[in-house]
Write a protein that holds these residues in place. Structure first.
Motif, mmCIF file in Angstrom:
data_model
loop_
_atom_site.group_PDB
_atom_site.id
_atom_site.type_symbol
_atom_site.label_atom_id
_atom_site.label_comp_id
_atom_site.label_asym_id
_atom_site.label_seq_id
_atom_site.Cartn_x
_atom_site.Cartn_y
_atom_site.Cartn_z
ATOM 1 N N SER A 198 -54.127 43.617 -26.761
ATOM 2 C CA SER A 198 -55.003 43.044 -25.727
ATOM 3 C C SER A 198 -56.457 43.414 -25.973
ATOM 4 O O SER A 198 -57.366 42.584 -25.819
ATOM 5 C CB SER A 198 -54.563 43.515 -24.337
ATOM 6 O OG SER A 198 -54.605 44.932 -24.246
ATOM 7 N N PHE A 199 -56.713 44.649 -26.394
ATOM 8 C CA PHE A 199 -58.080 45.102 -26.639
ATOM 9 C C PHE A 199 -58.649 44.452 -27.895
ATOM 10 O O PHE A 199 -59.824 44.064 -27.921
ATOM 11 C CB PHE A 199 -58.113 46.626 -26.762
ATOM 12 C CG PHE A 199 -57.588 47.331 -25.548
ATOM 13 C CD1 PHE A 199 -58.384 47.488 -24.416
ATOM 14 C CD2 PHE A 199 -56.298 47.838 -25.510
ATOM 15 C CE1 PHE A 199 -57.912 48.137 -23.285
ATOM 16 C CE2 PHE A 199 -55.813 48.488 -24.380
ATOM 17 C CZ PHE A 199 -56.616 48.630 -23.267
ATOM 18 N N LEU A 200 -57.837 44.314 -28.946
ATOM 19 C CA LEU A 200 -58.307 43.683 -30.177
ATOM 20 C C LEU A 200 -58.600 42.208 -29.956
ATOM 21 O O LEU A 200 -59.584 41.669 -30.495
ATOM 22 C CB LEU A 200 -57.259 43.849 -31.284
ATOM 23 C CG LEU A 200 -57.057 45.278 -31.799
ATOM 24 C CD1 LEU A 200 -55.852 45.341 -32.723
ATOM 25 C CD2 LEU A 200 -58.304 45.767 -32.529
ATOM 26 N N THR A 201 -57.773 41.544 -29.163
ATOM 27 C CA THR A 201 -57.995 40.124 -28.875
ATOM 28 C C THR A 201 -59.322 39.923 -28.159
ATOM 29 O O THR A 201 -60.072 38.989 -28.450
ATOM 30 C CB THR A 201 -56.850 39.565 -28.013
ATOM 31 O OG1 THR A 201 -55.606 39.728 -28.711
ATOM 32 C CG2 THR A 201 -57.053 38.094 -27.722
ATOM 33 N N ALA A 202 -59.627 40.828 -27.232
ATOM 34 C CA ALA A 202 -60.887 40.717 -26.489
ATOM 35 C C ALA A 202 -62.092 41.023 -27.371
ATOM 36 O O ALA A 202 -63.136 40.363 -27.260
ATOM 37 C CB ALA A 202 -60.861 41.660 -25.292
ATOM 38 N N ARG A 203 -61.965 42.003 -28.263
ATOM 39 C CA ARG A 203 -63.104 42.422 -29.072
ATOM 40 C C ARG A 203 -63.442 41.430 -30.174
ATOM 41 O O ARG A 203 -64.608 41.228 -30.511
ATOM 42 C CB ARG A 203 -62.827 43.802 -29.666
ATOM 43 C CG ARG A 203 -62.834 44.892 -28.610
ATOM 44 C CD ARG A 203 -62.319 46.208 -29.140
ATOM 45 N NE ARG A 203 -62.280 47.215 -28.085
ATOM 46 C CZ ARG A 203 -61.786 48.433 -28.231
ATOM 47 N NH1 ARG A 203 -61.287 48.803 -29.396
ATOM 48 N NH2 ARG A 203 -61.782 49.286 -27.223
ATOM 49 N N PHE A 204 -62.413 40.815 -30.767
ATOM 50 C CA PHE A 204 -62.660 39.908 -31.881
ATOM 51 C C PHE A 204 -62.538 38.437 -31.498
ATOM 52 O O PHE A 204 -62.888 37.563 -32.296
ATOM 53 C CB PHE A 204 -61.682 40.199 -33.029
ATOM 54 C CG PHE A 204 -61.951 41.493 -33.737
ATOM 55 C CD1 PHE A 204 -63.125 41.699 -34.433
ATOM 56 C CD2 PHE A 204 -61.010 42.513 -33.715
ATOM 57 C CE1 PHE A 204 -63.362 42.897 -35.098
ATOM 58 C CE2 PHE A 204 -61.229 43.715 -34.386
ATOM 59 C CZ PHE A 204 -62.422 43.899 -35.076
ATOM 60 N N SER A 205 -62.017 38.144 -30.314
ATOM 61 C CA SER A 205 -61.762 36.763 -29.900
ATOM 62 C C SER A 205 -60.939 36.034 -30.960
ATOM 63 O O SER A 205 -61.199 34.870 -31.294
ATOM 64 C CB SER A 205 -63.082 36.025 -29.643
ATOM 65 O OG SER A 205 -63.796 36.636 -28.589
#
Length: 309
Positions: A198-205
């Protein structure tokens, strides 16, 4: 005399186990409180390589026997080498220690049992197993439980995502407009992979998919963000089966859990491989051949096919 020494060793091991279990959430909380900020600064990449959005990026997270990202078991190293050979255009990052929210290996930080970890490393390098070796597994299993915990998990997984993010950027992953990210998690590494998604998806879109190798995975909120979970299971892997039972929210009687919603949405795909257990010579990275093919051969072929999709 020998029995007395053995009892003392067992007593010390049990004491170390209890202390390690009690302190497991404290490492996560100390990171969140900023007590280890200086250590985190040392982990940040000094210079990012040239961006190449045409390449595929894969992050490998080792199992609970790991001491550090630079200390993979020989079978794991062989798997990574063969995977790089089968996918030459893929950047594979395999030096991340997933059982710390700071990514700090057991041997490179001021820990309470530092001398024990060093002794265990020497035993492993010598190809020997001992009661002390089990402490590594148990210590890391406790960290997996922290990652899966509804209270501490979001903090731990945010730290793990930061470590993965730094490693990806250092390897040349574009900060904006990058390709899909694949995380391969073996055993407890799969839980950390899902938790960080979830955090990686938000940071890299960018979409993040997870390839689980006998993963022990909770019904983690990160499953809401996993584009696809490829769950590879050995039919004789009782540890993975125990993990499926250990987390009640994965049971079919809880239809609205994150796990079962992901199953309903067909974002979880299972692959059951025959004659395969969790670890050892008959595990996922096993080399003995049966009917002309080894478990390692089948695993590399399957993972390579998944990476091509």
């Amino acid at each position: 005399m020998i029995s007395s020494i053995l009892l003392v060793a067992l007593g010390f091991g049990f004491f170390a186990l209890i202390i390690t279990a009690a302190l497991s959430p404290l490492e996560t909380l100390s990171w969140w409180a900023g007590w280890t900020e200086a250590e985190l600064d040392d982990l940040k990449p000094i210079k990012k390589r040239d961006e190449d959005s045409g390449r595929q990026y894969v992050v490998y997270l080792s199992g609970v026997a790991s001491l550090s990202g630079n200390f993979l078991l020989p079978r794991e190293r062989a798997f990574i080498r063969r995977l790089r050979k089968s996918a030459p255009d893929t950047v594979i990052i395999s030096d991340i220690f997933p059982y710390s929210p700071q990514g700090l290996p057991l041997l490179e930080s001021p820990r309470l049992f530092d001398q024990i970890w060093r002794r265990v490393q020497k035993l492993k390098l010598d190809g020997r197993q001992s009661i002390l070796s089990a402490l590594i597994n148990l210590r890391n299993i406790f960290q997996v439980m922290v990652s899966a915990d509804h209270r501490y998990g979001p903090i731990f997984n945010q730290g793990a995502a930061s470590v993965i993010e730094d490693a990806l950027i250092k390897a040349g992953y574009p900060i904006k407009g990058g390709p899909p990210i694949t995380i391969i998690g073996y055993s407890g590494g799969a839980q950390v992979a899902v938790g960080a998604t979830s955090f990686l998806t938000a940071r890299f879109s960018a979409p993040v998919r997870v390839i689980s190798l006998g993963g022990v995975i909770a019904s983690d909120p990160g499953l809401q963000y996993v584009s696809k979970l490829h769950h590879i299971i050995g039919d004789g892997d009782n540890i993975q089966k125990f993990g499926a039972i250990m987390f009640p929210e994965r049971w079919s009687i809880v239809p609205h859990s994150n796990w079962n919603i992901a199953k309903h949405d067909e974002r979880i795909k299972k692959y059951i491989l025959p004659d395969m257990v969790h670890a050892g010579i008959n595990g996922y990275f096993g080399r003995p051949t049966r009917n002309g093919i080894s478990n390692a051969d089948r695993l590399v072929k399957l993972v390579s096919n998944i990476l091509e999709t």
